[in-house]
Scaffold this motif. Structure first.
Motif, PDB file in Angstrom:
ATOM      1  N   THR A   1      -8.395   6.386   4.551  1.00 43.65           N
ATOM      2  CA  THR A   1      -7.117   6.643   5.211  1.00 43.65           C
ATOM      3  C   THR A   1      -6.995   8.138   5.498  1.00 43.65           C
ATOM      4  OG1 THR A   1      -4.712   6.345   5.096  1.00 43.65           O
ATOM      5  CG2 THR A   1      -5.809   6.959   3.055  1.00 43.65           C
ATOM      6  N   SER A   2      -6.002   8.507   6.325  1.00 42.85           N
ATOM      7  CA  SER A   2      -5.790   9.923   6.619  1.00 42.85           C
ATOM      8  C   SER A   2      -4.344  10.356   6.386  1.00 42.85           C
ATOM      9  CB  SER A   2      -6.179  10.236   8.065  1.00 42.85           C
ATOM     10  OG  SER A   2      -5.357   9.504   8.965  1.00 42.85           O
ATOM     11  N   MET A   3      -3.370   9.452   6.674  1.00 45.36           N
ATOM     12  CA  MET A   3      -1.965   9.833   6.542  1.00 45.36           C
ATOM     13  C   MET A   3      -1.128   8.851   5.726  1.00 45.36           C
ATOM     14  SD  MET A   3      -0.848  11.462  10.208  1.00 45.36           S
ATOM     15  CE  MET A   3       0.726  11.982   9.540  1.00 45.36           C
ATOM     16  N   ASP A   4      -1.563   7.619   5.603  1.00 47.39           N
ATOM     17  CA  ASP A   4      -0.719   6.615   4.952  1.00 47.39           C
ATOM     18  C   ASP A   4      -0.474   6.907   3.474  1.00 47.39           C
ATOM     19  OD1 ASP A   4       0.040   4.275   6.814  1.00 47.39           O
ATOM     20  OD2 ASP A   4      -2.032   4.706   7.324  1.00 47.39           O
ATOM     21  N   ASP A   5      -1.376   7.658   2.863  1.00 43.59           N
ATOM     22  CA  ASP A   5      -1.141   8.058   1.473  1.00 43.59           C
ATOM     23  C   ASP A   5      -0.002   9.053   1.359  1.00 43.59           C
ATOM     24  OD1 ASP A   5      -2.725  11.019   1.057  1.00 43.59           O
ATOM     25  OD2 ASP A   5      -3.208   9.836   2.806  1.00 43.59           O
ATOM     26  N   ILE A   6       0.431   9.622   2.506  1.00 43.87           N
ATOM     27  CA  ILE A   6       1.533  10.586   2.522  1.00 43.87           C
ATOM     28  C   ILE A   6       2.867   9.893   2.763  1.00 43.87           C
ATOM     29  CG2 ILE A   6       2.490  12.634   3.681  1.00 43.87           C
ATOM     30  CD1 ILE A   6      -0.363  13.340   4.525  1.00 43.87           C
ATOM     31  N   SER A   7       2.914   8.987   3.735  1.00 44.94           N
ATOM     32  CA  SER A   7       4.215   8.508   4.207  1.00 44.94           C
ATOM     33  C   SER A   7       4.421   6.995   4.194  1.00 44.94           C
ATOM     34  CB  SER A   7       4.449   9.017   5.641  1.00 44.94           C
ATOM     35  OG  SER A   7       3.382   8.608   6.480  1.00 44.94           O
ATOM     36  N   ASN A   8       3.401   6.217   3.883  1.00 41.07           N
ATOM     37  CA  ASN A   8       3.518   4.754   3.925  1.00 41.07           C
ATOM     38  C   ASN A   8       3.699   4.223   2.503  1.00 41.07           C
ATOM     39  OD1 ASN A   8       3.073   1.969   4.079  1.00 41.07           O
ATOM     40  ND2 ASN A   8       1.635   2.181   5.795  1.00 41.07           N
ATOM     41  N   GLU A   9       4.933   3.941   2.128  1.00 44.94           N
ATOM     42  CA  GLU A   9       5.230   3.562   0.743  1.00 44.94           C
ATOM     43  C   GLU A   9       4.552   2.252   0.303  1.00 44.94           C
ATOM     44  OE1 GLU A   9       6.683   5.697  -1.319  1.00 44.94           O
ATOM     45  OE2 GLU A   9       6.714   7.030   0.394  1.00 44.94           O
ATOM     46  N   PRO A  10       4.614   1.173   1.097  1.00 47.70           N
ATOM     47  CA  PRO A  10       3.901  -0.043   0.683  1.00 47.70           C
ATOM     48  C   PRO A  10       2.396   0.193   0.506  1.00 47.70           C
ATOM     49  CG  PRO A  10       5.454  -0.549   2.423  1.00 47.70           C
ATOM     50  CD  PRO A  10       5.404   0.938   2.327  1.00 47.70           C
ATOM     51  N   PHE A  11       1.828   1.021   1.401  1.00 46.47           N
ATOM     52  CA  PHE A  11       0.408   1.319   1.309  1.00 46.47           C
ATOM     53  C   PHE A  11       0.084   2.056   0.006  1.00 46.47           C
ATOM     54  CE2 PHE A  11      -3.244   4.125   2.046  1.00 46.47           C
ATOM     55  CZ  PHE A  11      -4.186   3.221   2.491  1.00 46.47           C
ATOM     56  N   LYS A  12       0.992   2.917  -0.435  1.00 53.33           N
ATOM     57  CA  LYS A  12       0.771   3.662  -1.681  1.00 53.33           C
ATOM     58  C   LYS A  12       0.650   2.705  -2.867  1.00 53.33           C
ATOM     59  CE  LYS A  12       3.296   7.796  -0.181  1.00 53.33           C
ATOM     60  NZ  LYS A  12       4.442   8.685  -0.479  1.00 53.33           N
ATOM     61  N   PHE A  13       1.534   1.722  -2.936  1.00 55.52           N
ATOM     62  CA  PHE A  13       1.483   0.743  -4.031  1.00 55.52           C
ATOM     63  C   PHE A  13       0.217  -0.100  -3.944  1.00 55.52           C
ATOM     64  CE2 PHE A  13       5.988   1.769  -4.265  1.00 55.52           C
ATOM     65  CZ  PHE A  13       6.210   1.760  -5.642  1.00 55.52           C
ATOM     66  N   TYR A  14      -0.116  -0.525  -2.724  1.00 50.39           N
ATOM     67  CA  TYR A  14      -1.338  -1.309  -2.504  1.00 50.39           C
ATOM     68  C   TYR A  14      -2.565  -0.525  -2.959  1.00 50.39           C
ATOM     69  CZ  TYR A  14      -5.239  -3.319   0.134  1.00 50.39           C
ATOM     70  OH  TYR A  14      -6.449  -3.847   0.501  1.00 50.39           O
ATOM     71  N   THR A  15      -2.634   0.767  -2.543  1.00 52.62           N
ATOM     72  CA  THR A  15      -3.777   1.608  -2.881  1.00 52.62           C
ATOM     73  C   THR A  15      -3.864   1.853  -4.378  1.00 52.62           C
ATOM     74  OG1 THR A  15      -3.582   2.698  -0.728  1.00 52.62           O
ATOM     75  CG2 THR A  15      -4.898   3.813  -2.398  1.00 52.62           C
ATOM     76  N   ALA A  16      -2.715   2.133  -5.006  1.00 56.30           N
ATOM     77  CA  ALA A  16      -2.698   2.373  -6.454  1.00 56.30           C
ATOM     78  C   ALA A  16      -3.222   1.152  -7.214  1.00 56.30           C
ATOM     79  CB  ALA A  16      -1.284   2.717  -6.909  1.00 56.30           C
ATOM     80  N   GLU A  17      -2.805  -0.036  -6.767  1.00 54.41           N
ATOM     81  CA  GLU A  17      -3.254  -1.270  -7.413  1.00 54.41           C
ATOM     82  C   GLU A  17      -4.774  -1.424  -7.269  1.00 54.41           C
ATOM     83  OE1 GLU A  17      -2.094  -6.019  -7.458  1.00 54.41           O
ATOM     84  OE2 GLU A  17      -1.869  -4.871  -5.604  1.00 54.41           O
ATOM     85  N   LYS A  18      -5.292  -1.133  -6.082  1.00 54.74           N
ATOM     86  CA  LYS A  18      -6.728  -1.261  -5.842  1.00 54.74           C
ATOM     87  C   LYS A  18      -7.520  -0.248  -6.671  1.00 54.74           C
ATOM     88  CE  LYS A  18      -6.716  -4.631  -2.891  1.00 54.74           C
ATOM     89  NZ  LYS A  18      -7.335  -5.932  -3.251  1.00 54.74           N
TER      90      LYS A  18
END
Length: 282
Positions: free
Chosen positions: A1-18
């Motif tokens: 990713t390039s920006m979703d770790d900054i501003s995409n809240e659902p993506f942050k939870f998804y990524t943290a879980e992974k």
């Protein structure tokens, strides 16, 4: 990713879980200021949380950072011709309240006023025929920020051309012969990467440069790509406007541009080169 770790809240939870389940987080640089701004907190955060960070060419002592290339200009080829004229001057409205802590752009109303003064000084000192052929490009952000900069410039330059677009400024440089950038941000890296005539006008108060990169920006200054005085920038444009190609295509300027982009916005003809680099990092 390039920006979703900054501003995409659902993506942050998804990524943290992974990540908790063993996945690796690879981040790709999404724009300017990275590697060059003296204070750029998001860079520190991203390079801390990532397993690997792929830059546009720069590196430092952090072994996580892998020099890559500027992926935003892949496949682009923008040509200028005899009908190309005028200057493109991208402008941006920002919050009037303190909050943006990153260098490279104004962070308070006082710095925004300084930014407006730079734009006014530069444009008002251009010859009338150059003003007539030029345009201010802005983002329509009135729902987020007040159009403070836009309104100020429109009130001062009633006959000037203004247009709104969310597209990158470089995409309009088949129409305009010179790009004028006033932030240490993505715009000028894209146009330099594409080898399109560009001038930077930086305010040292909010465009503080990293000490290790100063030698590269000083080289830009020597070939009249970087200015800190808007009046001197306008004077240079007035003097060289009819022969911008001669200046830009000179060996000295071309060598400097090539050196700079190889450090901070490296070009590539291989769209799949990143995948090859990625495979090696597993």
């Amino acid at each position: 990713t390039s920006m979703d770790d900054i501003s995409n809240e659902p993506f942050k939870f998804y990524t943290a879980e992974k990540i908790l389940k063993g996945s690796k987080l690879f981040l790709i640089q999404h724009g300017g200021s990275y590697g060059t701004s003296e204070n750029f907190p998001i860079e520190k955060i991203q390079t801390k949380i990532a397993d690997k960070y792929f830059s546009w060419g720069w590196k430092n002592s952090n072994k996580k950072i892998i020099p890559n290339f500027c992926q935003k200009t892949l496949g682009l080829s923008i040509k200028q011709n005899k009908n190309t004229k005028g200057l493109l001057i991208p402008i941006l409205d920002l919050s009037l309240f303190p909050g943006n802590i990153a260098d490279g752009r104004p962070r308070s109303i006082h710095e925004i006023n300084d930014y407006i003064s730079i734009l006014k000084s530069f444009f008002s000192n251009l010859k009338k025929n150059i003003q007539d052929d030029s345009a201010f490009k802005y983002l329509d952000v009135y729902k987020v920020y007040p159009n403070y900069v836009l309104r100020s410039l429109k009130s001062n330059f009633k006959d000037a051309t203004f247009f709104s677009s969310n597209k990158s400024g470089c995409l309009f440089l088949n129409k305009y012969k010179l790009n004028i950038e006033t932030f240490n941000s993505t715009g000028y890296l894209e146009s330099l990467n594409l080898n399109l005539p560009t001038i930077l006008i930086f305010d040292k108060n909010y465009c503080q440069l990293r000490k290790k990169t100063l030698k590269y920006f000083r080289l830009l200054e020597k070939v009249h790509i970087l200015f800190y005085d808007p009046k001197k920038a306008a004077k240079f444009v007035n003097k060289n406007y009819k022969n911008l190609d001669k200046w830009w295509n000179s060996r000295k300027v071309q060598n400097t541009v090539k050196m700079f982009v190889n450090q901070f916005a490296k070009p590539s003809n291989d769209p799949y080169g990143f995948l090859k680099i990625l495979e090696k990092q597993k």
